[in-house]
Design a protein around this motif. Structure first.
Motif, mmCIF file in Angstrom:
data_model
loop_
_atom_site.group_PDB
_atom_site.id
_atom_site.type_symbol
_atom_site.label_atom_id
_atom_site.label_comp_id
_atom_site.label_asym_id
_atom_site.label_seq_id
_atom_site.Cartn_x
_atom_site.Cartn_y
_atom_site.Cartn_z
ATOM 1 N N ARG A 7 0.848 -1.183 0.000
ATOM 2 C CA ARG A 7 0.000 0.000 0.000
ATOM 3 C C ARG A 7 0.884 1.232 0.000
ATOM 4 O O ARG A 7 1.857 1.305 0.728
ATOM 5 N N ARG A 9 0.467 5.776 -0.764
ATOM 6 C CA ARG A 9 -0.521 6.849 -0.787
ATOM 7 C C ARG A 9 0.044 8.021 -1.575
ATOM 8 O O ARG A 9 1.208 8.372 -1.444
ATOM 9 N N GLU A 15 -3.133 12.712 -8.355
ATOM 10 C CA GLU A 15 -3.804 11.559 -8.950
ATOM 11 C C GLU A 15 -3.661 11.502 -10.469
ATOM 12 O O GLU A 15 -3.259 10.468 -11.023
ATOM 13 N N ASP A 19 -1.517 8.696 -12.563
ATOM 14 C CA ASP A 19 -2.178 7.803 -13.528
ATOM 15 C C ASP A 19 -1.529 7.921 -14.913
ATOM 16 O O ASP A 19 -1.267 6.915 -15.572
ATOM 17 N N TRP A 44 -3.985 -0.747 -8.140
ATOM 18 C CA TRP A 44 -5.318 -0.144 -8.138
ATOM 19 C C TRP A 44 -5.226 1.156 -7.344
ATOM 20 O O TRP A 44 -4.441 1.273 -6.408
ATOM 21 N N ARG A 45 -6.046 2.143 -7.717
ATOM 22 C CA ARG A 45 -6.085 3.410 -6.996
ATOM 23 C C ARG A 45 -7.501 3.697 -6.542
ATOM 24 O O ARG A 45 -8.450 3.613 -7.317
ATOM 25 N N ASP A 46 -7.636 4.056 -5.257
ATOM 26 C CA ASP A 46 -8.901 4.502 -4.680
ATOM 27 C C ASP A 46 -8.638 5.867 -4.082
ATOM 28 O O ASP A 46 -8.083 5.973 -2.978
ATOM 29 N N GLY A 47 -8.979 6.913 -4.824
ATOM 30 C CA GLY A 47 -8.651 8.263 -4.363
ATOM 31 C C GLY A 47 -7.139 8.415 -4.302
ATOM 32 O O GLY A 47 -6.450 8.284 -5.303
ATOM 33 N N ASP A 49 -5.253 6.454 -2.252
ATOM 34 C CA ASP A 49 -4.681 5.178 -1.826
ATOM 35 C C ASP A 49 -4.368 4.275 -3.011
ATOM 36 O O ASP A 49 -5.206 4.076 -3.887
ATOM 37 N N LEU A 50 -3.157 3.730 -3.009
ATOM 38 C CA LEU A 50 -2.707 2.806 -4.046
ATOM 39 C C LEU A 50 -2.521 1.432 -3.421
ATOM 40 O O LEU A 50 -1.905 1.303 -2.361
#
Length: 112
Positions: A7, A9, A15, A19, A44-47, A49-50
């Motif tokens: 993980r 961040r 972002e 990307d 994967w990215r959530d906001g 968080d990677l």
């Protein structure tokens, strides 16, 4: 084969840049990673968080090999400017808490 979860961040506002820059990695870095036993690496990215999922023969050996890699050092310098804290190359990954295996009486990818 080891399966490693990591993980990281992003810094707020990084972002789109992350990307775009991570859409491809340098060919020499990919070649070094594959030669060091990386079978696959997905992010994967959530906001901010990677979440990284790595399949590799030996993660510690990969880390040792990449530590001396000019291609990796350049890539980490480029990416770390976007992260909230540098990527911890000494990390052994997230501890596994739970796994759902194949269904009873079958194997993964096969109907029971």
């Amino acid at each position: 084969m080891q399966r490693i979860a990591l993980r990281t961040r992003l810094r707020p506002g990084a972002e789109a840049t992350y990307d775009k820059e991570h859409a491809t990695i340098p060919a020499d870095l990919e070649a070094e990673m594959r030669a060091a036993g990386v079978r696959s690496w997905t992010i994967w990215r959530d906001g901010l968080d990677l979440f990284h999922y790595v399949e590799v023969e030996d993660y510690a050996a990969l880390q040792d090999r990449l530590r001396g890699s000019a291609a990796n050092q350049a890539w980490q310098l480029q990416m770390n400017r976007l992260l909230d804290g540098d990527f911890d190359a000494s990390s052994t990954g997230l501890p596994r808490v739970w796994t759902m295996g194949p269904p009873a009486g079958g194997t993964e990818g096969e109907a029971a």
